[in-house]
Write a protein that holds these residues in place. Structure first.
Motif, short mmCIF file in Angstrom:
data_model
loop_
_atom_site.label_atom_id
_atom_site.label_comp_id
_atom_site.label_asym_id
_atom_site.label_seq_id
_atom_site.Cartn_x
_atom_site.Cartn_y
_atom_site.Cartn_z
N SER A 1 6.20 -15.97 -7.15
CA SER A 1 6.16 -15.76 -8.62
C SER A 1 4.63 -15.52 -8.87
O SER A 1 4.50 -15.34 -10.19
CB SER A 1 6.39 -17.36 -9.20
OG SER A 1 5.51 -18.15 -8.88
N THR A 2 3.73 -15.20 -7.93
CA THR A 2 2.44 -14.91 -8.19
C THR A 2 2.33 -13.52 -7.71
O THR A 2 2.93 -12.87 -6.66
CB THR A 2 1.22 -15.76 -7.93
OG1 THR A 2 1.60 -15.82 -6.37
CG2 THR A 2 1.66 -16.95 -8.51
N ASP A 3 1.21 -12.58 -8.02
CA ASP A 3 1.05 -11.37 -7.59
C ASP A 3 -0.25 -11.41 -6.73
O ASP A 3 -1.35 -11.64 -7.28
CB ASP A 3 0.76 -10.57 -9.05
CG ASP A 3 0.57 -8.95 -8.35
OD1 ASP A 3 1.02 -8.72 -7.40
OD2 ASP A 3 0.04 -8.38 -8.95
N CYS A 4 -0.12 -11.60 -5.40
CA CYS A 4 -1.05 -11.80 -4.54
C CYS A 4 -0.99 -10.51 -3.58
O CYS A 4 -1.74 -10.73 -2.40
CB CYS A 4 -0.86 -12.91 -3.68
SG CYS A 4 0.62 -13.33 -2.84
N GLY A 5 -0.42 -9.33 -3.66
CA GLY A 5 -0.45 -8.18 -2.73
C GLY A 5 -1.73 -7.28 -2.73
O GLY A 5 -2.64 -7.81 -3.42
N ARG B 1 -9.86 -18.10 -4.78
CA ARG B 1 -9.99 -16.75 -5.31
C ARG B 1 -10.06 -15.89 -3.89
O ARG B 1 -9.78 -15.06 -3.97
CB ARG B 1 -11.31 -16.70 -6.15
CG ARG B 1 -11.38 -15.23 -6.46
CD ARG B 1 -12.66 -14.84 -7.42
NE ARG B 1 -12.40 -15.71 -8.92
CZ ARG B 1 -11.87 -15.37 -9.75
NH1 ARG B 1 -11.43 -14.01 -9.85
NH2 ARG B 1 -11.85 -16.13 -11.01
N LEU B 2 -10.46 -16.59 -2.82
CA LEU B 2 -10.78 -15.86 -1.65
C LEU B 2 -9.42 -15.57 -1.12
O LEU B 2 -8.97 -14.54 -0.45
CB LEU B 2 -11.54 -16.65 -0.76
CG LEU B 2 -11.74 -16.12 0.67
CD1 LEU B 2 -12.51 -14.83 0.47
CD2 LEU B 2 -12.65 -17.03 1.72
N ALA B 3 -8.63 -16.50 -1.28
CA ALA B 3 -7.26 -16.40 -0.74
C ALA B 3 -6.40 -15.22 -1.40
O ALA B 3 -5.57 -14.63 -0.89
CB ALA B 3 -6.38 -17.62 -0.88
N TYR B 4 -6.83 -14.94 -2.58
CA TYR B 4 -6.13 -13.92 -3.19
C TYR B 4 -6.74 -12.66 -3.40
O TYR B 4 -6.65 -11.87 -4.15
CB TYR B 4 -6.02 -14.38 -4.79
CG TYR B 4 -4.54 -15.43 -4.69
CD1 TYR B 4 -3.61 -15.04 -4.74
CD2 TYR B 4 -4.85 -16.72 -4.95
CE1 TYR B 4 -2.24 -15.67 -5.11
CE2 TYR B 4 -3.62 -17.58 -5.01
CZ TYR B 4 -2.54 -17.08 -4.96
OH TYR B 4 -1.46 -17.95 -4.95
N THR B 5 -7.74 -12.29 -2.32
CA THR B 5 -8.62 -11.05 -2.52
C THR B 5 -7.73 -10.18 -1.84
O THR B 5 -6.61 -10.26 -1.07
CB THR B 5 -9.79 -11.36 -1.38
OG1 THR B 5 -10.57 -12.69 -1.62
CG2 THR B 5 -10.49 -10.17 -1.28
N ARG C 1 2.85 -4.52 -9.40
CA ARG C 1 2.68 -4.35 -7.89
C ARG C 1 2.67 -2.88 -7.52
O ARG C 1 1.97 -2.19 -6.65
CB ARG C 1 3.94 -4.78 -7.15
CG ARG C 1 3.75 -6.41 -7.16
CD ARG C 1 4.84 -7.01 -6.56
NE ARG C 1 4.55 -8.40 -6.54
CZ ARG C 1 5.54 -9.38 -6.39
NH1 ARG C 1 6.77 -8.87 -6.38
NH2 ARG C 1 5.40 -10.56 -6.15
N LEU C 2 3.58 -1.94 -8.23
CA LEU C 2 3.48 -0.60 -8.01
C LEU C 2 2.35 0.29 -8.49
O LEU C 2 2.13 1.30 -7.87
CB LEU C 2 4.90 -0.01 -8.59
CG LEU C 2 5.51 1.52 -8.32
CD1 LEU C 2 5.87 0.97 -6.63
CD2 LEU C 2 6.73 1.90 -8.94
N ARG C 3 1.65 -0.32 -9.34
CA ARG C 3 0.49 0.47 -9.59
C ARG C 3 -0.57 0.40 -8.86
O ARG C 3 -1.53 1.33 -8.72
CB ARG C 3 -0.08 -0.36 -11.22
CG ARG C 3 0.47 0.26 -12.36
CD ARG C 3 -0.12 -0.33 -13.55
NE ARG C 3 1.02 -0.78 -14.32
CZ ARG C 3 0.86 -1.87 -14.83
NH1 ARG C 3 -0.30 -2.73 -14.62
NH2 ARG C 3 1.78 -2.09 -15.60
N LEU D 1 3.58 -5.19 2.00
CA LEU D 1 2.14 -5.19 1.56
C LEU D 1 1.86 -5.37 0.09
O LEU D 1 0.79 -6.08 -0.32
CB LEU D 1 1.31 -3.64 2.09
CG LEU D 1 1.14 -3.61 3.78
CD1 LEU D 1 0.64 -2.39 3.90
CD2 LEU D 1 0.30 -4.69 4.07
N LEU D 2 2.43 -4.74 -0.66
CA LEU D 2 2.30 -4.51 -2.11
C LEU D 2 2.78 -6.10 -2.72
O LEU D 2 2.08 -6.51 -3.62
CB LEU D 2 3.10 -3.61 -2.85
CG LEU D 2 2.72 -2.30 -2.60
CD1 LEU D 2 3.47 -1.39 -3.32
CD2 LEU D 2 1.27 -1.98 -3.41
#
Length: 184
Positions: free
Chosen positions: A51-55, A9-13, A123-125, A39-40
């Motif tokens: 394939s994952t949303d980590c932006g 979870r820390l990596a995806y902060t 991502r755009l949100r 960045l996004l």
């Protein structure tokens, strides 16, 4: 044993980044949009996976002062169609800026630079655009010793260029989190 190494979870902060379009060093629309798209998407992180949303979040202020090169304000056209016959509408960038503001122009430019998949709208949100300098996200920016990350990095870079102190390595040596202040 876990099969996913480093996917904590820390990596995806998600961090919050701020860019002001009124700064004299602000790049033109296309260059700025490509940096925001990176960045996004999270491509600047070591845990990036397409394939994952980590932006991260990006807050763009002063969008009314958007800068473009050449004659794009008069010549660039935006099209919309409602799928009904004869309903093709066209507007140039200048008209879009008058009608919707510079934030919509920036949002459309960033949208075109994001991958065309199921994550694009999500991502755009996370892109927040404002015409003025005021926004409600001031408390979300990470601060180190009362300074935002960008101010902290600028001071460290200036100290390194001068040859003074403050150029210590930040990262694995102080617990693995790259946002920690250098320990003395």
């Amino acid at each position: 044993m876990s099969q996913t190494v480093g996917k904590t979870r820390l990596a995806y902060t998600r961090l919050w980044h701020h860019t002001s379009l009124s700064a004299p060093t602000t790049p033109s629309l296309g260059r700025l949009a490509s940096r925001i798209a990176i960045l996004l998407m999270g491509k600047h992180k070591p845990t990036y996976d397409p394939s994952t949303d980590c932006g991260d979040y990006v807050v763009a202020t002063e969008c009314a002062q958007l800068y473009t090169t050449g004659k794009k304000m008069e010549q660039k056209k935006y099209y919309s169609h409602s799928t009904r016959p004869g309903s093709l509408k066209e507007i140039n960038m200048e008209g879009l800026m008058k009608q919707w503001g510079g934030g919509e122009v920036l949002r459309r430019a960033v949208r075109g630079m994001l991958p065309k998949n199921r994550l694009r709208d999500v991502r755009l949100r996370r892109l927040k655009v404002f015409e003025g300098s005021k926004h409600p996200f001031r408390l979300n920016f990470v601060k180190i010793d009362g300074k935002t990350i960008d101010e902290f990095r600028a001071e460290r870079l200036a100290a390194q260029q001068i040859g003074g102190e403050g150029g210590e390595q930040v990262g694995v040596a102080n617990g693995g989190h790259s946002l920690d202040a250098p320990r003395t």
